[in-house]
Design a protein around this motif. Structure first.
Motif, PDB file in Angstrom:
ATOM      1  N   SER A  61       0.809  -1.213   0.000  1.00  0.00           N
ATOM      2  CA  SER A  61       0.000   0.000   0.000  1.00  0.00           C
ATOM      3  C   SER A  61       0.842   1.262   0.000  1.00  0.00           C
ATOM      4  N   ALA A  62       0.563   2.137  -0.951  1.00  0.00           N
ATOM      5  CA  ALA A  62       1.129   3.479  -0.943  1.00  0.00           C
ATOM      6  C   ALA A  62       0.122   4.418  -0.301  1.00  0.00           C
ATOM      7  N   GLY A  63       0.599   5.379   0.428  1.00  0.00           N
ATOM      8  CA  GLY A  63      -0.349   6.343   0.973  1.00  0.00           C
ATOM      9  C   GLY A  63      -0.168   6.565   2.449  1.00  0.00           C
ATOM     10  N   PRO A  64      -1.094   7.282   3.065  1.00  0.00           N
ATOM     11  CA  PRO A  64      -0.949   7.627   4.486  1.00  0.00           C
ATOM     12  C   PRO A  64      -0.899   6.372   5.356  1.00  0.00           C
ATOM     13  N   GLN A  65       0.088   6.303   6.205  1.00  0.00           N
ATOM     14  CA  GLN A  65       0.259   5.136   7.075  1.00  0.00           C
ATOM     15  C   GLN A  65      -0.943   4.936   7.984  1.00  0.00           C
ATOM     16  N   GLN A 111       4.168  -1.058   3.481  1.00  0.00           N
ATOM     17  CA  GLN A 111       3.778   0.327   3.230  1.00  0.00           C
ATOM     18  C   GLN A 111       4.949   1.070   2.612  1.00  0.00           C
ATOM     19  N   GLY A 112       4.733   1.739   1.487  1.00  0.00           N
ATOM     20  CA  GLY A 112       5.799   2.488   0.838  1.00  0.00           C
ATOM     21  C   GLY A 112       5.267   3.309  -0.319  1.00  0.00           C
ATOM     22  N   THR A 113       6.131   4.044  -0.968  1.00  0.00           N
ATOM     23  CA  THR A 113       5.729   4.791  -2.152  1.00  0.00           C
ATOM     24  C   THR A 113       5.427   3.823  -3.294  1.00  0.00           C
ATOM     25  N   THR A 114       4.764   4.345  -4.332  1.00  0.00           N
ATOM     26  CA  THR A 114       4.493   3.507  -5.498  1.00  0.00           C
ATOM     27  C   THR A 114       5.795   2.970  -6.084  1.00  0.00           C
ATOM     28  N   GLY A 115       6.816   3.799  -6.158  1.00  0.00           N
ATOM     29  CA  GLY A 115       8.104   3.354  -6.676  1.00  0.00           C
ATOM     30  C   GLY A 115       8.693   2.222  -5.861  1.00  0.00           C
ATOM     31  N   LYS A 116       8.592   2.314  -4.535  1.00  0.00           N
ATOM     32  CA  LYS A 116       9.126   1.250  -3.686  1.00  0.00           C
ATOM     33  C   LYS A 116       8.319  -0.032  -3.831  1.00  0.00           C
ATOM     34  N   ILE A 117       7.015   0.112  -4.022  1.00  0.00           N
ATOM     35  CA  ILE A 117       6.184  -1.074  -4.242  1.00  0.00           C
ATOM     36  C   ILE A 117       6.588  -1.778  -5.529  1.00  0.00           C
ATOM     37  N   LEU A 118       6.770  -1.009  -6.601  1.00  0.00           N
ATOM     38  CA  LEU A 118       7.173  -1.613  -7.864  1.00  0.00           C
ATOM     39  C   LEU A 118       8.549  -2.268  -7.758  1.00  0.00           C
ATOM     40  N   ALA A 119       9.450  -1.641  -7.023  1.00  0.00           N
ATOM     41  CA  ALA A 119      10.774  -2.234  -6.836  1.00  0.00           C
ATOM     42  C   ALA A 119      10.675  -3.554  -6.072  1.00  0.00           C
ATOM     43  N   ARG A 120       9.779  -3.591  -5.095  1.00  0.00           N
ATOM     44  CA  ARG A 120       9.625  -4.824  -4.322  1.00  0.00           C
ATOM     45  C   ARG A 120       9.009  -5.928  -5.187  1.00  0.00           C
TER      46      ARG A 120
END
Length: 347
Positions: A53-57, A79-88
């Motif tokens: 999930s990206a967004g407010p914790q 929980q992370g930014t969209t970029g971090k989600i895609l990297a994961r």
């Protein structure tokens, strides 16, 4: 596959492929929770759900808690930014883990669908109440919330805030403005590509003026906002409104202007991944996101609810925000090149 948008997409565009999610088969035979009034689920489905999930914790935590209480499903959340989600997701391509992703930008979800990485759920409860421009007609993604981008300013330092995007290129704002990095902030990339989709090549004149006027590219959204809260900078261009309203509610000296010529809305889509190991729980989670209960949580977090029959208090709602007539398809197709060119201008 060409991934067209977001955060670390320039790194990922050449390497992600449909095989990212093709290594495992969805689980079968789990009980599907029954929908209840207002959406959501009633009976416990058991098992687990893996959510990125990206967004407010705080909002993400509240949604997870509400869903777990309704269903008995245990949610494992990254929980992370969209970029971090895609990297994961890229790092896990040999062994996909996530069932559902909540992203911070619509074009990212469009790209995932186009590349065959999402699972349709056309029967999602309350999907007919969503803003249809933000969600997929076939049920591949559902924008359950959104933010609007504006000019955020420190109220202690600024008595007459800028009223248009072009104002930020004037000498009065020299060296006083931050803008988020579009390779780290999906919403910033939405603004830049959205503006260019309307203005065309001529739109780059504005961003060149910004650079010439000393505007600084400053990390992701929170990193761009924090110096304005402390007074080190006066203004954020393309600042995220829900962050501003949240900080303001805590007593911080910030406020926001939506330029009269229009701004860009950044929808926040949720999607079930084709590789999901917990399909029934993933569908139940989408139903919960669209429920009265979850949409109230969205409104309380100062985001724009995805459902058109729900409004937020303590913030400007969608009907009162002037919008640019952006072209989402153009934004999707030109995200990578735009982020690269913007970064080159501001390096």
């Amino acid at each position: 596959m060409k991934l067209r948008k977001k955060g670390t997409l320039m790194l990922l565009a050449s390497v992600m492929s449909i095989s990212l999610f093709g290594c495992s088969s969805p689980s079968e035979g789990k009980q599907t929770a029954a929908p209840v009034e207002g959406g959501g689920v009633s009976a416990s489905t058991g098992g687990k759900l893996v959510l990125y999930s990206a967004g407010p914790q705080k909002l993400a935590d509240n949604i997870v808690s509400g869903f777990e209480a309704k269903t008995g499903v245990k949610v494992e959340m990254f929980q992370g930014t969209t970029g971090k989600i895609l990297a994961r997701l890229e790092a896990e391509k040999a062994n996909p883990v996530a069932d559902v992703v909540i992203l911070a930008s619509l074009p990212t979800a469009q790209a995932l669908k186009a590349d065959g990485l999402t699972m349709p759920y056309p029967d999602a409860v309350n999907s007919d109440k969503l803003n249809q421009e933000w969600s997929d007609a076939e049920g591949h993604y559902f924008s359950t919330s959104a933010s609007a981008l504006g000019i955020v300013y420190n109220t202690n330092q600024v008595s007459a805030p800028p009223q248009s995007w072009s104002d930020l290129g004037l000498p009065a704002w020299k060296d006083a403005v931050n803008i988020p990095d579009p390779t780290l902030s999906g919403s910033a990339l939405d603004f830049i590509t959205g503006y260019l989709s309307v203005k065309g090549e001529k739109g780059w004149e504005l961003f060149n003026q910004y650079k010439a006027n000393g505007m600084a590219m400053a990390g992701a959204n929170q990193e761009a906002l924090d110096p304005v809260i402390t007074g080190a900078k006066s203004v954020v261009a393309a600042g995220v409104d829900y962050m501003t309203y949240s900080a303001k509610a805590k007593g911080e000296p910030v406020d926001i202007v939506y330029p009269a010529e229009g701004t860009v809305i950044s929808p926040r889509p949720a999607a079930i991944l084709k590789s999901s190991q917990n399909v029934d729980n993933a569908k139940a989670f989408i139903d919960y996101l669209l429920s009265d209960e979850a949409q109230k949580l969205v409104a309380e977090a100062y985001l724009i609810p995805g459902r058109e029959d729900v409004e937020a208090e303590g913030r400007t709602n969608l009907k009162d925000i002037p919008l640019l007539p952006v072209d989402w398809t153009w934004m999707n197709d030109h995200g990578d090149e735009t982020a690269a060119r913007f970064s080159e201008v501001f390096k």
